[in-house]
Design a protein around this motif. Structure first.
Motif, PDB file in Angstrom:
ATOM      1  N   ASN A 199       0.803  -1.229   0.000  1.00 20.73           N
ATOM      2  CA  ASN A 199       0.000   0.000   0.000  1.00 20.73           C
ATOM      3  C   ASN A 199       0.837   1.279   0.000  1.00 20.73           C
ATOM      4  N   LYS A 200       2.151   1.163  -0.192  1.00 24.02           N
ATOM      5  CA  LYS A 200       3.051   2.316   0.012  1.00 24.02           C
ATOM      6  C   LYS A 200       2.654   3.561  -0.783  1.00 24.02           C
ATOM      7  N   ASP A 201       2.157   3.366  -2.022  1.00 23.39           N
ATOM      8  CA  ASP A 201       1.827   4.559  -2.829  1.00 23.39           C
ATOM      9  C   ASP A 201       0.620   5.317  -2.274  1.00 23.39           C
ATOM     10  N   ARG A 202      -0.143   4.682  -1.378  1.00 26.91           N
ATOM     11  CA  ARG A 202      -1.299   5.345  -0.757  1.00 26.91           C
ATOM     12  C   ARG A 202      -0.861   6.496   0.160  1.00 26.91           C
ATOM     13  N   ILE A 203       0.424   6.497   0.552  1.00 22.15           N
ATOM     14  CA  ILE A 203       0.936   7.541   1.451  1.00 22.15           C
ATOM     15  C   ILE A 203       0.760   8.917   0.810  1.00 22.15           C
ATOM     16  N   GLN A 204       0.602   8.933  -0.506  1.00 26.69           N
ATOM     17  CA  GLN A 204       0.519  10.206  -1.225  1.00 26.69           C
ATOM     18  C   GLN A 204      -0.752  11.003  -0.918  1.00 26.69           C
ATOM     19  N   GLY A 235       9.559   0.813   1.103  1.00 28.34           N
ATOM     20  CA  GLY A 235       9.440   1.674  -0.077  1.00 28.34           C
ATOM     21  C   GLY A 235       8.797   3.022   0.209  1.00 28.34           C
ATOM     22  N   LEU A 236       8.436   3.280   1.496  1.00 30.54           N
ATOM     23  CA  LEU A 236       7.807   4.565   1.835  1.00 30.54           C
ATOM     24  C   LEU A 236       8.806   5.726   1.730  1.00 30.54           C
ATOM     25  N   LEU A 237      10.061   5.439   2.064  1.00 30.67           N
ATOM     26  CA  LEU A 237      11.064   6.508   2.116  1.00 30.67           C
ATOM     27  C   LEU A 237      11.256   7.173   0.758  1.00 30.67           C
ATOM     28  N   GLU A 238      11.104   6.385  -0.284  1.00 33.34           N
ATOM     29  CA  GLU A 238      11.241   6.888  -1.659  1.00 33.34           C
ATOM     30  C   GLU A 238      10.252   8.021  -1.929  1.00 33.34           C
ATOM     31  N   TYR A 239       9.055   7.920  -1.330  1.00 36.19           N
ATOM     32  CA  TYR A 239       8.028   8.961  -1.503  1.00 36.19           C
ATOM     33  C   TYR A 239       8.298  10.176  -0.614  1.00 36.19           C
ATOM     34  N   ILE A 240       8.923   9.920   0.553  1.00 34.28           N
ATOM     35  CA  ILE A 240       9.055  10.985   1.554  1.00 34.28           C
ATOM     36  C   ILE A 240      10.386  11.722   1.423  1.00 34.28           C
ATOM     37  N   LEU A 241      11.491  10.953   1.341  1.00 35.41           N
ATOM     38  CA  LEU A 241      12.833  11.566   1.275  1.00 35.41           C
ATOM     39  C   LEU A 241      13.659  10.930   0.154  1.00 35.41           C
ATOM     40  N   PRO A 242      13.273  11.193  -1.107  1.00 36.24           N
ATOM     41  CA  PRO A 242      14.034  10.583  -2.211  1.00 36.24           C
ATOM     42  C   PRO A 242      15.508  10.996  -2.212  1.00 36.24           C
ATOM     43  N   GLU A 243      15.805  12.163  -1.610  1.00 35.91           N
ATOM     44  CA  GLU A 243      17.200  12.622  -1.536  1.00 35.91           C
ATOM     45  C   GLU A 243      18.056  11.629  -0.744  1.00 35.91           C
ATOM     46  N   LEU A 244      17.403  10.935   0.190  1.00 35.73           N
ATOM     47  CA  LEU A 244      18.113   9.984   1.043  1.00 35.73           C
ATOM     48  C   LEU A 244      18.293   8.640   0.341  1.00 35.73           C
ATOM     49  N   THR A 245      17.209   8.160  -0.292  1.00 35.20           N
ATOM     50  CA  THR A 245      17.308   6.853  -0.955  1.00 35.20           C
ATOM     51  C   THR A 245      18.262   6.933  -2.153  1.00 35.20           C
TER      52      THR A 245
END
Length: 474
Positions: A199-204, A235-245
């Motif tokens: 469900n990670k993309d639902r975080i949007q 895979g949530l971090l990719e949506y929140i802090l892509p600079e980190l991933t």
């Protein structure tokens, strides 16, 4: 269902007042959620208490307030069917027991009145669905329909219903699951962890403010890498802090590799968390290397380089704060400054430390020089014990030097000993660039150690500098 008595949890006299009010209204009520969980975990007495009423939570709150001395003010949130009141530093929230159903594109539920069990079902995790009765016939009884007690014992985060439904309905719960795992050092139930990934993309659909609220709690937990690692794994971090991933991975060219800057960063955050509770310094540790992804280059002679990554990282910090709706005030400037200066003490620790280099460090870092040193010490993640010892000793020398130089030269939060007004009066000048040139020259002379940070010495230097610029005393 556990029927053990937990009167010990109800020692605060407020519970007797609530029980009495509910009895007069002929409704059932219970204390539920975080208060019960933390009492059972022996985590100290929480400052907020959630009360669920099988009936109107708002009416119960009003009744309770009328019975308390000082008649505390009530905040009513009609749309949510909740009311809040403060009593002796404790925040009480009252809500009517509810059944909920959700629409796919919103985390705002359609709410109907329900039973206690309906209300427990809609809770995010079994450990937050525990309730203690405030009713005369079973006062102090723990009601646990989803075996939350076992999950507390086994340190498990599990949802009362199918996790797929729980997370899809309200995707913020995915962040909350990871936050509780990080705060309590619990494990997320495997099926539940898979559902977060699904469900990670639902975080949007979740607001940035709510995401950041959970992120700050993860960063404030004892070992933040537990939560940050789970955000990455799902895979949530990719949506929140892509600079980190973007920092993850190791590249190899011609046998030359660089370290994985993502996992290094998480180690730095854990290191710094042992020494500071300042969440903004922890943010600085989290972002200190984000400039390395866009500046990474391979040079045949010297291998991998990240030239200017601190400068690039400090610029990225502003954009990241803006995107996540983090404060763009002095907190952001502080994090930017830490990122920008994150390599400065390391250079000092590697070279012979000159007084002038230390003076410049204190001048540029100002009140944050200790925080900067703490960040740099946390940045030592080498597994080589000899190297680690050497770095730590070098930083001790730098810290000692900072104390000595500051005691002698007082350059922290530097104020020029000679003011612009005095320069204007001395040479009969109107506001002009010459004044800035003279002030800068005095500052440089002090930082370089050519003159002490004192009025008389600075005044003499001002005469000399003015003379060399063809200015005459008026």
């Amino acid at each position: 269902m556990t029927h053990q008595n937990h009167n010990k949890a109800l020692q605060d006299p407020i519970f007797k007042v609530i029980a009495e009010a509910a009895k007069e209204m002929d409704i059932k009520c219970y204390v539920i959620g975080g208060y019960v969980r933390d009492y059972l975990l022996q985590r100290g007495i929480p400052k907020d208490i959630d009360i669920v009423a099988v009936g109107s939570g708002i009416e119960l709150a009003k009744k309770v307030a009328s019975k308390l001395s000082g008649k505390p003010e009530i905040s009513v949130f009609k749309n949510f069917g909740t009311a809040m009141l403060k009593n002796k530093g404790v925040e009480l929230e009252f809500v009517g027991a509810r059944k909920e159903s959700y629409h796919f594109d919103s985390r705002k539920p359609v709410v109907e009145d329900g039973t206690l069990e309906d209300d427990q079902k809609r809770r995010d995790f079994t450990i937050n669905a525990l309730a203690i009765s405030l009713n005369k016939d079973d006062y102090g009884t723990l009601l646990d329909p989803f075996d939350g007690i076992s999950d507390l014992d086994n340190k498990l985060i599990r949802t009362p219903l199918d996790p797929d439904i729980t997370y899809s309905d309200d995707p913020l719960r995915m962040m909350r699951a990871i936050r509780f795992a990080s705060q309590l050092n619990f494990t997320i139930f495997p099926q539940s962890l898979d559902a977060i990934t699904e469900n990670k993309d639902r975080i949007q659909i979740i607001s940035k403010e709510r995401i950041v609220d959970e992120l700050n709690k993860i960063l404030s937990s004892p070992t933040p890498s537990l939560g940050l690692g789970l955000l990455h794994k799902t895979g949530l971090l990719e949506y929140i802090l892509p600079e980190l991933t973007a920092l993850q991975g190791i590249e190899e060219i011609e046998g030359q590799r660089h370290k994985d800057n993502f996992w290094h960063t998480l180690e730095v955050v854990d290191n710094i968390s042992k020494h500071t509770d300042n969440v903004w310094l922890r943010w600085a540790a989290l972002l200190h290397d984000i400039g390395k992804a866009p500046t990474k280059k391979f040079d045949k002679k010297i291998g991998w380089t990240f030239h200017g990554h601190e400068f690039v990282g400090s610029k990225m910090t502003y954009k990241l704060f803006k995107r996540l709706r983090l404060p763009l005030n002095d907190k952001m400037k502080y994090v930017q400054k830490m990122v920008l200066m994150s390599s400065r003490p390391i250079v000092l620790a590697e070279d012979f430390v000159t007084d002038s280099a230390v003076r410049r460090l204190i001048f540029d870092a100002g009140d944050h020089v200790e925080d900067l040193m703490t960040l740099c010490e946390a940045d030592i993640t080498t597994k080589n014990p000899k190297k680690q010892k050497q770095y730590k000793n070098n930083f001790k020398i730098v810290r000692q030097k900072i104390v000595e130089v500051e005691e002698r030269d007082h350059v922290r939060n530097f104020q020029p000993p000679v003011s612009g007004e005095e320069i204007m009066a001395t040479f009969g000048l109107k506001p002009s660039k010459e004044i800035g040139i003279i002030k800068d020259a005095i500052k440089e002379a002090i930082l370089e150690g050519e003159i002490p940070n004192e009025y008389e010495a600075a005044k003499q230097y001002m005469f000399q500098k003015g003379k060399s610029m063809g200015l005459t005393k008026s």
